[in-house]
Design a protein around this motif. Structure first.
Motif, PDB file in Angstrom:
ATOM      1  N   GLU A  40       0.841  -1.202   0.000  1.00 23.87           N
ATOM      2  CA  GLU A  40       0.000   0.000   0.000  1.00 23.87           C
ATOM      3  C   GLU A  40       0.873   1.247   0.000  1.00 23.87           C
ATOM      4  O   GLU A  40       0.537   2.252  -0.636  1.00 23.87           O
ATOM      5  CB  GLU A  40      -0.936   0.013   1.202  1.00 23.87           C
ATOM      6  N   LEU A  41       2.005   1.186   0.702  1.00 24.64           N
ATOM      7  CA  LEU A  41       2.935   2.317   0.693  1.00 24.64           C
ATOM      8  C   LEU A  41       3.473   2.592  -0.703  1.00 24.64           C
ATOM      9  O   LEU A  41       3.700   3.747  -1.072  1.00 24.64           O
ATOM     10  CB  LEU A  41       4.111   2.055   1.643  1.00 24.64           C
ATOM     11  N   ILE A  42       3.700   1.542  -1.490  1.00 26.36           N
ATOM     12  CA  ILE A  42       4.181   1.731  -2.856  1.00 26.36           C
ATOM     13  C   ILE A  42       3.188   2.571  -3.658  1.00 26.36           C
ATOM     14  O   ILE A  42       3.565   3.488  -4.399  1.00 26.36           O
ATOM     15  CB  ILE A  42       4.422   0.373  -3.556  1.00 26.36           C
ATOM     16  N   HIS A  43       1.915   2.255  -3.512  1.00 31.19           N
ATOM     17  CA  HIS A  43       0.878   3.038  -4.208  1.00 31.19           C
ATOM     18  C   HIS A  43       0.930   4.498  -3.774  1.00 31.19           C
ATOM     19  O   HIS A  43       0.883   5.408  -4.608  1.00 31.19           O
ATOM     20  CB  HIS A  43      -0.497   2.443  -3.909  1.00 31.19           C
ATOM     21  N   ILE A  53      13.383  -2.506  -0.288  1.00 28.50           N
ATOM     22  CA  ILE A  53      11.943  -2.805  -0.236  1.00 28.50           C
ATOM     23  C   ILE A  53      11.215  -2.010  -1.311  1.00 28.50           C
ATOM     24  O   ILE A  53      10.388  -2.544  -2.060  1.00 28.50           O
ATOM     25  CB  ILE A  53      11.374  -2.480   1.158  1.00 28.50           C
ATOM     26  N   LEU A  54      11.528  -0.731  -1.386  1.00 29.03           N
ATOM     27  CA  LEU A  54      10.864   0.158  -2.338  1.00 29.03           C
ATOM     28  C   LEU A  54      11.035  -0.326  -3.775  1.00 29.03           C
ATOM     29  O   LEU A  54      10.060  -0.505  -4.512  1.00 29.03           O
ATOM     30  CB  LEU A  54      11.419   1.575  -2.188  1.00 29.03           C
ATOM     31  N   TYR A  55      12.270  -0.572  -4.176  1.00 26.12           N
ATOM     32  CA  TYR A  55      12.544  -0.919  -5.570  1.00 26.12           C
ATOM     33  C   TYR A  55      12.112  -2.347  -5.913  1.00 26.12           C
ATOM     34  O   TYR A  55      11.655  -2.609  -7.027  1.00 26.12           O
ATOM     35  CB  TYR A  55      14.025  -0.728  -5.876  1.00 26.12           C
ATOM     36  N   THR A  91      11.253   4.045 -14.575  1.00 30.37           N
ATOM     37  CA  THR A  91      11.529   3.858 -13.156  1.00 30.37           C
ATOM     38  C   THR A  91      10.638   4.740 -12.289  1.00 30.37           C
ATOM     39  O   THR A  91       9.818   5.510 -12.806  1.00 30.37           O
ATOM     40  CB  THR A  91      12.997   4.199 -12.868  1.00 30.37           C
ATOM     41  N   LEU A  92      10.822   4.636 -10.992  1.00 28.02           N
ATOM     42  CA  LEU A  92      10.114   5.530 -10.082  1.00 28.02           C
ATOM     43  C   LEU A  92      10.419   6.987 -10.403  1.00 28.02           C
ATOM     44  O   LEU A  92       9.541   7.847 -10.331  1.00 28.02           O
ATOM     45  CB  LEU A  92      10.513   5.227  -8.632  1.00 28.02           C
ATOM     46  N   TYR A  93      11.667   7.259 -10.758  1.00 26.19           N
ATOM     47  CA  TYR A  93      12.048   8.638 -11.055  1.00 26.19           C
ATOM     48  C   TYR A  93      11.306   9.178 -12.277  1.00 26.19           C
ATOM     49  O   TYR A  93      11.135  10.386 -12.424  1.00 26.19           O
ATOM     50  CB  TYR A  93      13.556   8.740 -11.279  1.00 26.19           C
ATOM     51  N   SER A  94      10.847   8.281 -13.138  1.00 21.52           N
ATOM     52  CA  SER A  94      10.082   8.712 -14.307  1.00 21.52           C
ATOM     53  C   SER A  94       8.789   9.402 -13.898  1.00 21.52           C
ATOM     54  O   SER A  94       8.212  10.169 -14.670  1.00 21.52           O
ATOM     55  CB  SER A  94       9.763   7.507 -15.201  1.00 21.52           C
TER      56      SER A  94
END
Length: 209
Positions: A80-83, A170-172, A194-197
């Motif tokens: 849920e944190l990822i969202h 954990i995040l990646y 990526t997340l940075y995108s």
């Protein structure tokens, strides 16, 4: 692509100031000229930087239910944190490290679901304090509800069982799993982004609006 032009311009300005300082201090000759060479941004690379609106909708469509795939409370918490991390990146334009290192003392809730975020200088790429205000305070309210650690010194994105910052591993790792799920349904989904995108997506949307 506007974000590339702006980034290159900022870098050239920084280099220019360094050379001006060197001239004034006598480290280099006053007639010395900077040769930047031939600077080009490949159009294909620029297009791949940020998510398109369609890609973003697909990503969030999966991430909002990602926690339902968790095997236990801890995994559901992180998923849920990822969202919520995705929403934070795309709604406020954080860099990944800035959002991950955010503490509750940096978050100020305002009226009408507004929020003001202070990014401390030591957590920025350019070592300069920045303040962001937005309408999506509910993102951080939701994190507060599911987190066990909400002291001022606690990290917004904290570990499940310790009052410590959630690790990048954990995040990646979970973001990678999420991307694979999206890709399994949409074959044309660009899984190299990526997340940075998400920061580039934010910049593109705010530039166009």
């Amino acid at each position: 692509f506007p974000s590339h032009d702006k980034a290159i311009l900022n870098e050239l300005m920084t280099i220019g100031k360094m050379y001006s300082f060197a001239k004034n201090e006598g480290y280099i000759g006053t007639n010395y000229k900077i040769d930047y060479g031939d600077i080009r941004v490949q159009s294909d690379d620029a297009k791949r930087e940020g998510y398109t609106i369609k890609e973003y909708e697909r990503l969030v469509g999966f991430s909002k239910n990602f926690h339902k795939t968790g095997r236990d409370d801890e995994e559901r918490y992180y998923k849920e944190l990822i969202h919520l991390f995705i929403l934070g990146m795309s709604h406020f334009g954080f860099r990944t490290g800035e959002l991950l290192s955010l503490q509750w003392k940096d978050v100020q809730f305002l009226k009408e679901e507004r929020v003001q975020i202070t990014i401390r200088a030591e957590n920025t790429k350019v070592n300069k304090r920045r303040v962001i205000a937005g309408l999506n305070g509910q993102v951080f309210k939701r994190i507060q509800r599911i987190s066990r650690f909400n002291d001022d010194s606690s990290f917004v994105f904290s570990k499940y069982s310790k009052d410590e910052m959630m690790t990048k591993t954990i995040l990646y790792d979970l973001f990678k799993e999420l991307i694979q799920r999206v890709k399994s349904k949409y074959e044309d989904f660009d899984d190299t982004k990526t997340l940075y995108s998400l920061r580039h997506f934010y910049i593109t949307i705010t530039t166009l609006s």
